[in-house]
Design an enzyme around this catalytic site. Structure first.
Site, PDB file in Angstrom:
ATOM      1  N   HIS A 159      62.789  36.485  -8.731  1.00  0.00           N
ATOM      2  CA  HIS A 159      62.073  37.270  -7.716  1.00  0.00           C
ATOM      3  C   HIS A 159      60.682  37.695  -8.181  1.00  0.00           C
ATOM      4  O   HIS A 159      59.862  38.117  -7.376  1.00  0.00           O
ATOM      5  CB  HIS A 159      62.896  38.500  -7.336  1.00  0.00           C
ATOM      6  CG  HIS A 159      64.128  38.156  -6.549  1.00  0.00           C
ATOM      7  ND1 HIS A 159      64.232  38.365  -5.195  1.00  0.00           N
ATOM      8  CD2 HIS A 159      65.291  37.563  -6.917  1.00  0.00           C
ATOM      9  CE1 HIS A 159      65.416  37.948  -4.770  1.00  0.00           C
ATOM     10  NE2 HIS A 159      66.075  37.450  -5.797  1.00  0.00           N
ATOM     11  N   ASP A 162      52.681  40.624  -8.096  1.00  0.00           N
ATOM     12  CA  ASP A 162      53.953  40.916  -7.435  1.00  0.00           C
ATOM     13  C   ASP A 162      54.623  39.592  -7.098  1.00  0.00           C
ATOM     14  O   ASP A 162      53.939  38.664  -6.655  1.00  0.00           O
ATOM     15  CB  ASP A 162      53.676  41.688  -6.132  1.00  0.00           C
ATOM     16  CG  ASP A 162      54.757  42.710  -5.822  1.00  0.00           C
ATOM     17  OD1 ASP A 162      55.894  42.529  -6.295  1.00  0.00           O
ATOM     18  OD2 ASP A 162      54.457  43.690  -5.105  1.00  0.00           O
TER      19      ASP A 162
HETATM   20  O1  LIG Z   1      66.423  47.215  -9.337  1.00  0.00           O
HETATM   21  P1  LIG Z   1      65.221  48.047  -9.743  1.00  0.00           P
HETATM   22  O2  LIG Z   1      64.975  47.995 -11.225  1.00  0.00           O
HETATM   23  O3  LIG Z   1      65.316  49.430  -9.191  1.00  0.00           O
HETATM   24  O4  LIG Z   1      63.920  47.405  -9.052  1.00  0.00           O
HETATM   25  C1  LIG Z   1      63.879  46.984  -7.703  1.00  0.00           C
HETATM   26  C2  LIG Z   1      63.662  45.470  -7.592  1.00  0.00           C
HETATM   27  O5  LIG Z   1      62.321  45.196  -8.028  1.00  0.00           O
HETATM   28  C3  LIG Z   1      61.939  43.826  -8.129  1.00  0.00           C
HETATM   29  O6  LIG Z   1      61.796  43.265  -6.808  1.00  0.00           O
HETATM   30  C4  LIG Z   1      61.314  41.945  -6.595  1.00  0.00           C
HETATM   31  O7  LIG Z   1      61.986  41.320  -5.532  1.00  0.00           O
HETATM   32  C5  LIG Z   1      61.377  41.332  -4.246  1.00  0.00           C
HETATM   33  C6  LIG Z   1      62.195  40.434  -3.319  1.00  0.00           C
HETATM   34  O8  LIG Z   1      62.177  39.103  -3.766  1.00  0.00           O
HETATM   35  C7  LIG Z   1      59.933  40.868  -4.306  1.00  0.00           C
HETATM   36  O9  LIG Z   1      59.348  40.949  -3.005  1.00  0.00           O
HETATM   37  C8  LIG Z   1      59.164  41.748  -5.277  1.00  0.00           C
HETATM   38  O10 LIG Z   1      57.851  41.256  -5.413  1.00  0.00           O
HETATM   39  C9  LIG Z   1      59.824  41.749  -6.656  1.00  0.00           C
HETATM   40  O11 LIG Z   1      59.165  42.718  -7.457  1.00  0.00           O
HETATM   41  C10 LIG Z   1      62.931  43.074  -8.991  1.00  0.00           C
HETATM   42  O12 LIG Z   1      62.554  41.707  -9.080  1.00  0.00           O
HETATM   43  C11 LIG Z   1      64.359  43.237  -8.494  1.00  0.00           C
HETATM   44  O13 LIG Z   1      65.270  42.611  -9.383  1.00  0.00           O
HETATM   45  C12 LIG Z   1      64.683  44.734  -8.458  1.00  0.00           C
HETATM   46  O14 LIG Z   1      65.982  44.928  -7.928  1.00  0.00           O
HETATM   47  O1  LIG Z   2      61.055  54.345   0.505  1.00  0.00           O
HETATM   48  C1  LIG Z   2      61.234  53.131   0.600  1.00  0.00           C
HETATM   49  C2  LIG Z   2      60.368  52.187   0.016  1.00  0.00           C
HETATM   50  C3  LIG Z   2      60.634  50.835   0.194  1.00  0.00           C
HETATM   51  N1  LIG Z   2      61.711  50.430   0.910  1.00  0.00           N
HETATM   52  C4  LIG Z   2      61.982  48.992   1.113  1.00  0.00           C
HETATM   53  O2  LIG Z   2      62.102  48.374  -0.169  1.00  0.00           O
HETATM   54  C5  LIG Z   2      61.623  47.029  -0.110  1.00  0.00           C
HETATM   55  C6  LIG Z   2      60.578  46.816  -1.193  1.00  0.00           C
HETATM   56  O3  LIG Z   2      60.455  45.448  -1.407  1.00  0.00           O
HETATM   57  P1  LIG Z   2      59.172  44.759  -2.021  1.00  0.00           P
HETATM   58  O4  LIG Z   2      59.452  43.312  -2.067  1.00  0.00           O
HETATM   59  O5  LIG Z   2      57.947  45.127  -1.267  1.00  0.00           O
HETATM   60  O6  LIG Z   2      58.971  45.357  -3.500  1.00  0.00           O
HETATM   61  P2  LIG Z   2      59.945  45.644  -4.733  1.00  0.00           P
HETATM   62  O7  LIG Z   2      60.268  47.088  -4.676  1.00  0.00           O
HETATM   63  O8  LIG Z   2      61.143  44.772  -4.589  1.00  0.00           O
HETATM   64  O9  LIG Z   2      59.121  45.312  -5.942  1.00  0.00           O
HETATM   65  C7  LIG Z   2      61.072  46.834   1.298  1.00  0.00           C
HETATM   66  O10 LIG Z   2      62.034  46.182   2.110  1.00  0.00           O
HETATM   67  C8  LIG Z   2      60.831  48.264   1.788  1.00  0.00           C
HETATM   68  O11 LIG Z   2      60.899  48.431   3.193  1.00  0.00           O
HETATM   69  C9  LIG Z   2      62.573  51.349   1.493  1.00  0.00           C
HETATM   70  O12 LIG Z   2      63.545  50.981   2.154  1.00  0.00           O
HETATM   71  N2  LIG Z   2      62.299  52.673   1.337  1.00  0.00           N
END
Ligand SMILES: O=P(O)(O)OC[C@H]1O[C@H](O[C@H]2O[C@H](CO)[C@@H](O)[C@H](O)[C@H]2O)[C@H](O)[C@@H](O)[C@@H]1O
Ligand SMILES: O=c1ccn([C@@H]2O[C@H](COP(=O)(O)OP(=O)(O)O)[C@@H](O)[C@H]2O)c(=O)[nH]1
Length: 456
Positions: free
Chosen positions: A158, A355
């Site tokens: 991701h 990202d």
């Molecule tokens: O599980 P956390 O450590 O709390 O972090 C939340 C997630 O962050 C990252 O999200 C990624 O996935 C998204 C969907 O593909 C993508 O849009 C975003 O750019 C990425 O940063 C991380 O890769 C996940 O594993 C985490 O669960």
């Molecule tokens: O207060 C919040 C902030 C973010 N999101 C959701 O969390 C996801 C964030 O995904 P993104 O790929 O932009 O970034 P990541 O946190 O995975 O790096 C999106 O669906 C947002 O709508 C949410 O539900 N509540």
């Protein structure tokens, strides 16, 4: 049809369906609920008393079986906080100075991967395909093969994948590359990530048997997001937001509080906008929603403190008795509220330094009113920029360019906004979350079959 088994560190349990958990949980939830199957991963909890042995907890909701394991404090510290969040995350986001790699973290990472590899096979019923997600579980495919699992196994990253010269700085990078080559299929968000991976293999060992490596940009369910955004727009919270703005325009950012999201430069650009374009003073509100994420990691605590200082500084410098320029909220909202807020916004500010994808960018587009859509300012270093070229694309390292982009978005004529929005919507419709899941699964079946016939 084979049953889909997805494995990820973060699992959105049925009890937490609405909470903020990041894009992986959001994307996987919509993929799994459509196809059914099983979701296996960490339950998000830490149990001080665990010492080695434990059993997965299994529950079923909306046609999906959830099997989760709890981590001990030591496992959480070494595997999640340590290796995943202080080694692989910064490295994969090109932030080498934030990498803190120690041997016990590497060991903790492999131990937790072994733990999950031991607990998965008894949960399988036969005729499954296994889809492993993200940097937490790179070795899992190889460890499952060692347990005798013969099902197709694919991996999807991701986050970005860095270039060789960054990747090779990681102590113990070799076994990770070898483990990735044991998957039938390895998927990436963008072409740059896939090419970096293939280039790493060329440098490391050109003769290594390569897995099939392809690009599958994750996305959203466009119609569902549009519907939910419309509901959120008309909800009590949506209306309260509008009342609080009076006739002022709203710029919005929604990001986990992460140094990769570019919040510091975004705040600095907003301050410069108010300084250089006095016409926006009193007329614009910038709402930044930034739920705390991985708060036990020092770099996350540092960025949090700095942003608190900057927010206070900007408001102290420009606020009037009846206008506060920046609303900085350190908390998460249910996704339905977020979508409603996006729908109420005139400008989306999505400016990460790097990202994997950034689903908020896609949600912002899908949430807009087709007759009067808002404008999106988007970092060229978000994976989403590869598809959303109708946005005003910016280099997040160039604060002055971001000032110009904010001004351009705030003053963009309706005709141009409509044209850009339509272009972005067409891209979202071509490649939505259902297509992401179907394409990956089809490619995984094909790759497994092809490997099988090569082995004959
Ligand atoms: O599980 P956390 O450590 O709390 O972090 C939340 C997630 O962050 C990252 O999200 C990624 O996935 C998204 C969907 O593909 C993508 O849009 C975003 O750019 C990425 O940063 C991380 O890769 C996940 O594993 C985490 O669960
Ligand atoms: O207060 C919040 C902030 C973010 N999101 C959701 O969390 C996801 C964030 O995904 P993104 O790929 O932009 O970034 P990541 O946190 O995975 O790096 C999106 O669906 C947002 O709508 C949410 O539900 N509540």
């Amino acid at each position: 049809m084979s049953r889909l088994v997805t494995v990820s560190n973060r699992v959105a349990l049925p009890s937490q369906l609405q909470a903020a958990q990041g894009g992986l949980a959001v994307g996987l939830r919509s993929a799994l609920e459509e196809s059914g199957g099983m979701w296996f991963g960490w339950d998000g909890g830490v149990d001080e008393r665990i010492d080695g042995l434990r059993q997965p907890r299994v529950q079923t909701a909306n046609g999906v079986r959830y099997a989760t394991l709890r981590l001990s404090r030591l496992e959480y510290d070494r595997y999640y906080l340590g290796y995943a969040n202080q080694v692989l995350w910064p490295l994969f986001h090109y932030r080498m100075s934030f990498v803190h790699c120690r041997r016990e973290r590497i060991e903790g990472y492999w131990e937790v991967n072994r733990l999950f590899a031991e607990h998965l096979p008894p949960l399988l019923e036969g005729d499954e395909i296994i889809w492993v997600h993200d940097y937490h579980f790179i070795p899992l495919g190889q460890l499952l093969r060692e347990q005798g699992v013969e099902a197709p196994i694919g991996f999807f990253l991701h986050t970005p994948f860095p270039p060789w010269d960054v990747f090779r700085a990681l102590p113990g990078h070799e076994p990770l590359l070898e483990a990735l080559c044991r998957y039938d299929l390895v998927g990436f968000q963008t072409r740059i990530d896939r090419d970096n991976f293939l280039d790493c293999l060329t440098h490391y060992r050109p003769q290594l048997q390569r897995p099939r490596a392809e690009v599958f940009p994750i996305s959203i369910d466009v119609d569902q997001v549009a519907r939910e955004a419309q509901r959120g727009y008309n909800s009590q919270q949506g209306r309260r937001l509008q009342q609080s703005l009076r006739d002022r325009r709203l710029m919005i950012g929604v990001d986990r509080l992460d140094y990769s999201k570019g919040l510091r430069n975004r705040f600095e650009a907003y301050e410069a906008l108010l300084e250089q374009h006095s016409e926006h003073r009193g007329d614009v509100v910038f709402l930044q929603i930034a739920p705390v994420s991985r708060g036990d990691v020092p770099e996350y605590e540092e960025i949090r403190q700095y942003l608190e200082y900057l927010a206070g500084h900007i408001n102290g410098r420009f606020a009037e008795y009846d206008w506060v320029p920046l609303r900085y909220l350190n908390r998460g909202f249910h996704r339905s509220n977020i979508l409603g807020f996006l729908a109420r916004s005139d400008v989306g500010l999505i400016t990460p330094m790097r990202d994997g994808m950034n689903l908020v960018a896609k949600e912002f587009v899908a949430a807009q009113d087709p007759g009067d859509p808002g404008a999106l300012v988007l970092s060229r270093y978000a994976g989403a920029a590869e598809e959303l070229d109708g946005a005003v694309l910016v280099n997040p390292y160039d604060v002055d360019q971001m000032v110009d982009a904010m001004h351009q978005a705030l003053t963009m004529p309706l005709g141009e906004r409509r044209e850009r929005w339509q272009q972005m919507m067409d891209a979202l419709r071509r490649q939505d979350v259902h297509r992401w899941r179907k394409d990956f699964i089809q490619a995984l079946h094909d790759a497994h079959r092809a490997r099988g016939s090569e082995a004959l």
